[in-house]
Design a protein around this motif. Structure first.
Motif, PDB file in Angstrom:
ATOM      1  N   MET A   1       0.851  -1.166   0.000  1.00  0.00           N
ATOM      2  CA  MET A   1       0.000   0.000   0.000  1.00  0.00           C
ATOM      3  C   MET A   1       0.904   1.238   0.000  1.00  0.00           C
ATOM      4  O   MET A   1       1.906   1.275   0.700  1.00  0.00           O
ATOM      5  N   LYS A   2       0.571   2.213  -0.767  1.00  0.00           N
ATOM      6  CA  LYS A   2       1.359   3.438  -0.836  1.00  0.00           C
ATOM      7  C   LYS A   2       1.116   4.292   0.409  1.00  0.00           C
ATOM      8  O   LYS A   2       0.062   4.225   1.036  1.00  0.00           O
ATOM      9  N   LEU A   3       2.097   5.117   0.746  1.00  0.00           N
ATOM     10  CA  LEU A   3       1.995   5.952   1.933  1.00  0.00           C
ATOM     11  C   LEU A   3       0.787   6.879   1.849  1.00  0.00           C
ATOM     12  O   LEU A   3       0.089   7.090   2.843  1.00  0.00           O
ATOM     13  N   GLY A   4       0.498   7.410   0.666  1.00  0.00           N
ATOM     14  CA  GLY A   4      -0.664   8.283   0.501  1.00  0.00           C
ATOM     15  C   GLY A   4      -1.972   7.579   0.826  1.00  0.00           C
ATOM     16  O   GLY A   4      -2.883   8.175   1.416  1.00  0.00           O
ATOM     17  N   GLU A   5      -2.072   6.299   0.472  1.00  0.00           N
ATOM     18  CA  GLU A   5      -3.278   5.520   0.777  1.00  0.00           C
ATOM     19  C   GLU A   5      -3.416   5.290   2.275  1.00  0.00           C
ATOM     20  O   GLU A   5      -4.514   5.360   2.835  1.00  0.00           O
ATOM     21  N   VAL A   6      -2.297   5.011   2.940  1.00  0.00           N
ATOM     22  CA  VAL A   6      -2.310   4.835   4.397  1.00  0.00           C
ATOM     23  C   VAL A   6      -2.752   6.134   5.064  1.00  0.00           C
ATOM     24  O   VAL A   6      -3.576   6.135   5.982  1.00  0.00           O
ATOM     25  N   ARG A   7      -2.208   7.259   4.590  1.00  0.00           N
ATOM     26  CA  ARG A   7      -2.583   8.566   5.147  1.00  0.00           C
ATOM     27  C   ARG A   7      -4.088   8.813   4.990  1.00  0.00           C
ATOM     28  O   ARG A   7      -4.736   9.315   5.914  1.00  0.00           O
ATOM     29  N   ALA A 155       9.618   9.784   1.963  1.00  0.00           N
ATOM     30  CA  ALA A 155       9.137  11.167   1.865  1.00  0.00           C
ATOM     31  C   ALA A 155       7.980  11.294   0.875  1.00  0.00           C
ATOM     32  O   ALA A 155       7.082  12.107   1.067  1.00  0.00           O
ATOM     33  N   SER A 156       7.971  10.484  -0.161  1.00  0.00           N
ATOM     34  CA  SER A 156       6.942  10.574  -1.195  1.00  0.00           C
ATOM     35  C   SER A 156       5.683   9.800  -0.783  1.00  0.00           C
ATOM     36  O   SER A 156       5.760   8.655  -0.348  1.00  0.00           O
ATOM     37  N   THR A 157       4.538  10.423  -0.963  1.00  0.00           N
ATOM     38  CA  THR A 157       3.275   9.743  -0.643  1.00  0.00           C
ATOM     39  C   THR A 157       2.914   8.705  -1.706  1.00  0.00           C
ATOM     40  O   THR A 157       2.027   7.888  -1.497  1.00  0.00           O
ATOM     41  N   LEU A 158       3.612   8.719  -2.838  1.00  0.00           N
ATOM     42  CA  LEU A 158       3.358   7.749  -3.908  1.00  0.00           C
ATOM     43  C   LEU A 158       4.214   6.496  -3.764  1.00  0.00           C
ATOM     44  O   LEU A 158       4.174   5.603  -4.603  1.00  0.00           O
TER      45      LEU A 158
END
Length: 183
Positions: A1-7, A155-158
């Motif tokens: 899962m990408k960091l942006g999705e977790v956020r 660092a990247s949300t992607l």
């Protein structure tokens, strides 16, 4: 899962208007730290080559100066090995440790010299360090410390470049949400 999705999932649980970006980042970092507190996981493994200097006993973790290890995110030690620096085909020898300072100190005089045989971890100061025994290495050696370090999210949300994001994003979501609810 990408960091942006977790956020996004954490925001959905807490409320979209409740968490500013810096607070959300802090909650995710705290969630990761809570996961890493439980054990020394394989993604936390690291090693550091350094020079063991003749007549120098102490090597600080957070120092860039000569004799410093420059390991800012140190968590816990695993293994220390040394080899003769002048050898073209060095043989690495394990240095026994970490041992309690009070146990090892009794066996060596303050001026004792020799190849490092034991090592201790000094954590009672702001900048932890390694102490070698005997306290004065008889020559320069190559040292390699195997240890575990605290990690950080990309660092990247992607990105899904962290092992926790790839394999256990639900644990991070739960713990980050918990941190956000406590605030």
């Amino acid at each position: 899962m990408k960091l942006g999705e977790v956020r996004d999932v954490v925001r959905e649980h807490v409320g979209r208007d409740k968490l500013a970006e810096p607070i959300l980042d802090w909650c995710l970092q705290r969630g990761l730290r809570e996961i890493e507190k439980h054990d020394n996981f394989y993604w936390m493994e690291a090693n550091q080559l350094f020079q063991v200097i003749a007549d120098q006993q102490e090597y600080r973790f957070n120092s860039n100066l000569e004799g410093g290890l420059n390991i800012p995110n140190f968590k816990s030690p695993e293994l220390l090995v040394v080899s003769d620096r002048t050898a073209t085909d060095p043989t690495w020898d394990e240095v026994v440790g970490p041992e309690m300072i009070q146990d090892v100190k009794l066996n060596f005089a303050e001026t004792a010299e020799g190849k490092p045989a034991f090592w201790s971890l000094r954590e009672d100061v702001d900048d932890p360090s390694i102490l070698l025994w005997p306290p004065k290495p008889d020559q320069a050696y190559r040292g390699q410390l195997y240890y575990y370090q605290w990690t950080s999210l990309p660092a990247s949300t992607l990105s899904d470049a962290h092992e926790v994001l790839r394999r256990w994003p639900e644990a991070l979501i739960y713990l980050a949400t918990e941190q956000a609810m406590i605030l």
